[in-house]
Design an enzyme around this catalytic site. Sequence first.
Site, mmCIF file in Angstrom:
data_model
loop_
_atom_site.group_PDB
_atom_site.id
_atom_site.type_symbol
_atom_site.label_atom_id
_atom_site.label_comp_id
_atom_site.label_asym_id
_atom_site.label_seq_id
_atom_site.Cartn_x
_atom_site.Cartn_y
_atom_site.Cartn_z
ATOM 1 N N LEU A 102 0.879 -1.168 0.000
ATOM 2 C CA LEU A 102 0.000 0.000 0.000
ATOM 3 C C LEU A 102 0.915 1.216 0.000
ATOM 4 O O LEU A 102 1.953 1.207 0.673
ATOM 5 C CB LEU A 102 -0.886 0.023 1.251
ATOM 6 C CG LEU A 102 -1.975 -1.051 1.361
ATOM 7 C CD1 LEU A 102 -2.739 -0.910 2.673
ATOM 8 C CD2 LEU A 102 -2.935 -1.002 0.184
ATOM 9 N N ASP A 103 0.517 2.262 -0.719
ATOM 10 C CA ASP A 103 1.328 3.479 -0.760
ATOM 11 C C ASP A 103 1.446 4.088 0.643
ATOM 12 O O ASP A 103 0.624 3.818 1.518
ATOM 13 C CB ASP A 103 0.687 4.524 -1.678
ATOM 14 C CG ASP A 103 0.628 4.052 -3.119
ATOM 15 O OD1 ASP A 103 1.440 3.192 -3.491
ATOM 16 O OD2 ASP A 103 -0.244 4.543 -3.860
ATOM 17 N N ILE A 104 2.423 4.968 0.800
ATOM 18 C CA ILE A 104 2.649 5.600 2.107
ATOM 19 C C ILE A 104 1.397 6.343 2.591
ATOM 20 O O ILE A 104 1.086 6.359 3.778
ATOM 21 C CB ILE A 104 3.901 6.527 2.055
ATOM 22 C CG1 ILE A 104 4.288 6.991 3.459
ATOM 23 C CG2 ILE A 104 3.711 7.703 1.110
ATOM 24 C CD1 ILE A 104 5.688 7.551 3.579
#
Length: 232
Positions: A102-104
């Site tokens: 998952l992206d930051i």
Amino acid sequence: MRLDRYIANSGFAARSAVKKLIRGGKVSVNGAPVKRADAKIDENADEVRVGGELIRYDKFIYLMLNKPQGYVSATEDKRYKPVTELIPPEYAHYNAFPVGRLDIDTEGLLILSNDGDFAHRVITPKKNIYKRYYAELDKAAETADIQAFEAGMEFKDFTAKPARLEITADPTRVYIEIAEGKYHQVKRMCERVGKTVLFLKRIKIGGLALDENLPSGAARPLTDDEIKSIFE
Ligand code: URA
């Protein structure tokens, strides 16, 4: 493996407490008391008991994490905090890694495991395990966008399989399901139809939903049924 390590790793008690139990004669291996913490045991064959209670040692761990923003889906990173920092200390020795990314700035359901085969089965696009996201967009989604998602999308580095877009009563709020997990995939698919994702949260992987009672930043082991539900 050392006896004290085996018992501590099972989650029974901390290593220091385990050593005391062993010295105190509370621990038996295959029915015989063993008083040395450094005694070697075979974790696949020996039967270890503490005060009569059988110690179960699991090789693999499967954790559900409610990922907060601000963490990267990695085991280490020079600039940002890795999600593995959120693993409760009693599971730290399993060396679990994030299953997919998952992206930051993305929140929600992330599985952490040390089982490579399992991770592959969850991630591979071949298995068609849909990942469900809740997204907030800068503009209202339109019916034409549903068709664009359904048709799949060509990108320079990959072809997105048919995806599902559900528009809610507030059309800037949508649910999106994708069968792969390519870099920034949801954001890129939304950009393709002219919308920017302002907020993104994963809420489901296959049949496994994010536990709504799990606070942001918390992680807990998956039950056997939950593990199965991923593939259903
Ligand atoms: N798609 C994205 O764009 N970001 C994520 O974090 C997950 C899917």
